[in-house]
Design a protein around this motif. Structure first.
Motif, mmCIF file in Angstrom:
data_model
loop_
_atom_site.group_PDB
_atom_site.id
_atom_site.type_symbol
_atom_site.label_atom_id
_atom_site.label_comp_id
_atom_site.label_asym_id
_atom_site.label_seq_id
_atom_site.Cartn_x
_atom_site.Cartn_y
_atom_site.Cartn_z
ATOM 1 N N ARG A 26 56.727 2.275 29.642
ATOM 2 C CA ARG A 26 56.452 3.694 29.906
ATOM 3 C C ARG A 26 54.951 3.960 29.865
ATOM 4 O O ARG A 26 54.237 3.384 29.046
ATOM 5 C CB ARG A 26 57.130 4.572 28.862
ATOM 6 N N THR B 174 56.224 -7.008 34.203
ATOM 7 C CA THR B 174 57.459 -7.637 33.734
ATOM 8 C C THR B 174 57.151 -8.656 32.643
ATOM 9 O O THR B 174 57.836 -8.719 31.619
ATOM 10 C CB THR B 174 58.197 -8.312 34.904
ATOM 11 N N CYS C 240 58.728 0.773 34.561
ATOM 12 C CA CYS C 240 59.454 -0.465 34.847
ATOM 13 C C CYS C 240 60.566 -0.612 33.822
ATOM 14 O O CYS C 240 60.404 -0.224 32.665
ATOM 15 C CB CYS C 240 58.490 -1.647 34.759
ATOM 16 N N GLU C 241 61.683 -1.186 34.259
ATOM 17 C CA GLU C 241 62.776 -1.478 33.339
ATOM 18 C C GLU C 241 63.594 -2.623 33.886
ATOM 19 O O GLU C 241 63.602 -2.873 35.092
ATOM 20 C CB GLU C 241 63.656 -0.251 33.108
ATOM 21 N N VAL D 165 61.831 -1.774 28.676
ATOM 22 C CA VAL D 165 61.429 -0.534 29.344
ATOM 23 C C VAL D 165 59.938 -0.356 29.092
ATOM 24 O O VAL D 165 59.487 -0.415 27.948
ATOM 25 C CB VAL D 165 62.194 0.700 28.810
ATOM 26 N N ARG E 80 59.323 1.739 38.873
ATOM 27 C CA ARG E 80 59.452 3.171 39.155
ATOM 28 C C ARG E 80 58.174 3.831 39.661
ATOM 29 O O ARG E 80 58.218 4.734 40.465
ATOM 30 C CB ARG E 80 59.927 3.904 37.905
ATOM 31 N N GLN F 154 66.413 -6.244 32.519
ATOM 32 C CA GLN F 154 66.987 -7.086 31.475
ATOM 33 C C GLN F 154 66.468 -8.504 31.641
ATOM 34 O O GLN F 154 66.461 -9.042 32.747
ATOM 35 C CB GLN F 154 68.516 -7.058 31.560
ATOM 36 N N MET G 162 56.436 -6.966 29.324
ATOM 37 C CA MET G 162 57.674 -6.576 28.639
ATOM 38 C C MET G 162 58.310 -7.791 27.970
ATOM 39 O O MET G 162 58.774 -7.712 26.831
ATOM 40 C CB MET G 162 58.675 -5.944 29.617
ATOM 41 N N ARG H 200 66.738 -5.849 26.839
ATOM 42 C CA ARG H 200 66.471 -4.817 27.847
ATOM 43 C C ARG H 200 65.060 -4.319 27.593
ATOM 44 O O ARG H 200 64.731 -3.909 26.484
ATOM 45 C CB ARG H 200 67.459 -3.674 27.727
ATOM 46 N N VAL I 283 59.010 6.347 32.657
ATOM 47 C CA VAL I 283 59.376 4.952 32.893
ATOM 48 C C VAL I 283 58.647 4.434 34.131
ATOM 49 O O VAL I 283 58.702 5.044 35.196
ATOM 50 C CB VAL I 283 60.906 4.805 33.060
#
Length: 152
Positions: free
Chosen positions: A132, A69, A139-140, A130, A102, A142, A72, A128, A137
């Motif tokens: 990969r 996280t 992890c995703e 994402v 995921r 906001q 990202m 947002r 995917v």
């Protein structure tokens, strides 16, 4: 003096000119694409000697979800701080919403980190993110951030 324009791809030393993070908490290895005020695409190469691996299923070490996280969020921070008028500011991670993990990320994986602007104002906004691996995917979610002036 205005900040020098960024030339893509941004390598680790270029990223260090934009983000205040340093080892061991600088988690973005390369920035491949930046669409100002819209989108960023970055890379995190997951090495087997990363200090924050945890035992996953069957004892196989996996990257903690919190580190994924943060990676990202850092890619998104490069997008926001890449604008010349933001280069001397600090960006604070204010919150995360609707984050989903995921599948696990392991040593040897190359994580593609994509951030897309959801809302952007002068002092705050949301992106947002994402992540990969091999197009799938992992992890995703906001992320909300705030921009502040650096202390004197």
């Amino acid at each position: 003096m205005p900040a020098a324009p960024l030339v893509l791809p941004l390598e680790i030393e270029d990223i260090k000119k934009v983000l205040p993070h340093r080892y061991p908490f600088l988690l973005v290895d390369r920035i491949l694409e930046i669409e100002e005020d819209r989108r960023v695409l970055g890379v995190k190469n997951v090495a087997s000697d990363e200090r924050y691996f945890i035992a996953g299923p069957g004892g196989k070490p996996v990257l903690p979800a919190s580190i994924l996280t943060e990676a990202m969020a850092q890619a998104g921070a490069v997008l926001i701080l890449s604008k010349p008028e933001n280069r001397e500011k600090l960006i604070y991670f204010m919150g995360i919403d609707r984050v989903r993990y995921r599948r696990p990320v392991a040593a040897g994986d190359t994580v593609m980190l994509e951030g897309t602007v959801v809302r952007l104002r002068a002092r705050m906004g949301s992106l947002r993110g994402v992540a990969r691996v091999d197009g799938r995917v992992v992890c995703e979610g906001q992320m909300t951030f705030s921009l502040v002036d650096r202390p004197a």
